[in-house]
Enzyme design. Structure first.
Site, PDB file in Angstrom:
ATOM      1  N   ALA A 196       1.937 -36.294  60.779  1.00 56.97           N
ATOM      2  CA  ALA A 196       3.146 -35.657  61.292  1.00 56.97           C
ATOM      3  C   ALA A 196       3.684 -36.259  62.584  1.00 56.97           C
ATOM      4  CB  ALA A 196       2.882 -34.165  61.500  1.00 56.97           C
TER       5      ALA A 196
ATOM      6  N   TYR B 131      -3.265 -49.480  46.720  1.00 53.40           N
ATOM      7  CA  TYR B 131      -2.331 -48.432  47.136  1.00 53.40           C
ATOM      8  C   TYR B 131      -1.829 -47.665  45.913  1.00 53.40           C
ATOM      9  CZ  TYR B 131       1.967 -46.171  48.727  1.00 53.40           C
ATOM     10  OH  TYR B 131       2.958 -45.256  48.986  1.00 53.40           O
TER      11      TYR B 131
END
Length: 284
Positions: free
Chosen positions: A11, A171
């Site tokens: 965040a 990924y």
């Protein structure tokens, strides 16, 4: 969202920070889960300046299982309920040599195992919120990249098999793992009020591409969307009335139900991955 307790991972920047910004304007009680305390504090300061409301920092390193345990214990000591968990943090295509502190592939260990363990530990607070409000939500950020790879369990820890893969392939594998985990979480906890979704946030300009070459980053920024649009789909899943009916769904830009790879919805795949994840954390 006024008064609701929300935790957002990753965040301090990008989509996570933008999500937190919107939630603060709706008077939610927002925890920013960040690995880097200084960056987290800077994000809280900037968000307070732009929204007039102050988020709460939770130090969390998703590449370290003990850090996850400590962060969850700290959170639960303060909050009996958690209304929404945004599993948003991620690592994309780092150098192949990079591992988690526990020896897992950095991308799978952070993006999948780390978020699984955090969700597992915070489940009592999520279930408590569901018991009083009817539902609680876990929003898992995946990617369109999941189309490029299935799961190879021989690559989850460092091994010759792992090192034979490209960082981009690893990924993609981790994003497949995110979707399989989200679907299995929906199957296991949906009848207890947990609404679990996975989503592709879109092609967004964020710091997640920091391990790419400067030239590739320049090209991506020419075509990718602003970060404000990246928060739209997860805010739809995590905060709207419609989102309460999306358990087990996969969302695509912008705030639409889509279809992921068919094998990500296979209950047997979900069971196998869940069992593997549980095995990794059983003795912590």
């Amino acid at each position: 969202m006024s008064g609701k307790v929300v935790l957002v991972t990753g965040a301090n920047a990008g989509i996570g920070k933008e999500t937190a910004r919107v939630l603060l304007t709706k008077n939610a009680k927002v925890y920013l889960a960040c690995r880097d305390t200084a960056k987290g504090e800077a994000a809280i300061s900037e968000l307070k300046h732009s929204t007039g409301r102050e988020a709460i920092l939770l130090q969390l390193n998703l590449a370290n299982l003990q850090s996850i345990k400590a962060a969850a214990e700290e959170f639960l000591s303060k909050e009996p309920v958690l209304h929404v968990l945004f599993n948003n943090a991620g690592v994309m295509s780092p150098p192949i040599e990079m591992l988690t502190d526990d020896g897992y592939d950095l991308q799978f260990g952070t993006n999948v195992l780390g978020h699984f363990y955090l969700s597992k530990l915070l489940m009592p607070a999520l279930l408590a919120a569901a018991a009083t409000d009817g539902s609680a939500r876990v929003v898992n950020t995946a990617s369109n990249g999941h189309w490029l790879s299935g799961l190879d369990y021989n690559t989850f820890r460092d091994s010759p098999a792992r090192r034979s893969k490209s960082p981009t392939g690893l990924y993609s594998q981790s994003k497949t793992g995110n979707i399989i985990f989200a679907a299995e979480l929906a199957r296991r906890y949906g009848d207890q009020g947990i609404v679990s979704t996975a989503l592709n946030p879109g092609s967004i300009k964020t710091e997640i591409s920091r391990h790419q070459t400067s030239f590739l980053q320049m090209l991506l920024n020419m075509f990718f969307y602003d970060v404000s649009q990246g928060a739209l789909t997860q805010l739809y899943a995590g905060t709207t009335a419609e989102g309460a009916g999306l358990n087990g769904k996969y969302l695509i830009p912008w705030a639409r139900v889509g279809n992921p790879r068919a094998d990500t919805q296979d209950p047997q795949q979900g069971k196998e991955l869940w069992n593997w994840l549980e095995e990794q954390v059983k003795d912590l």
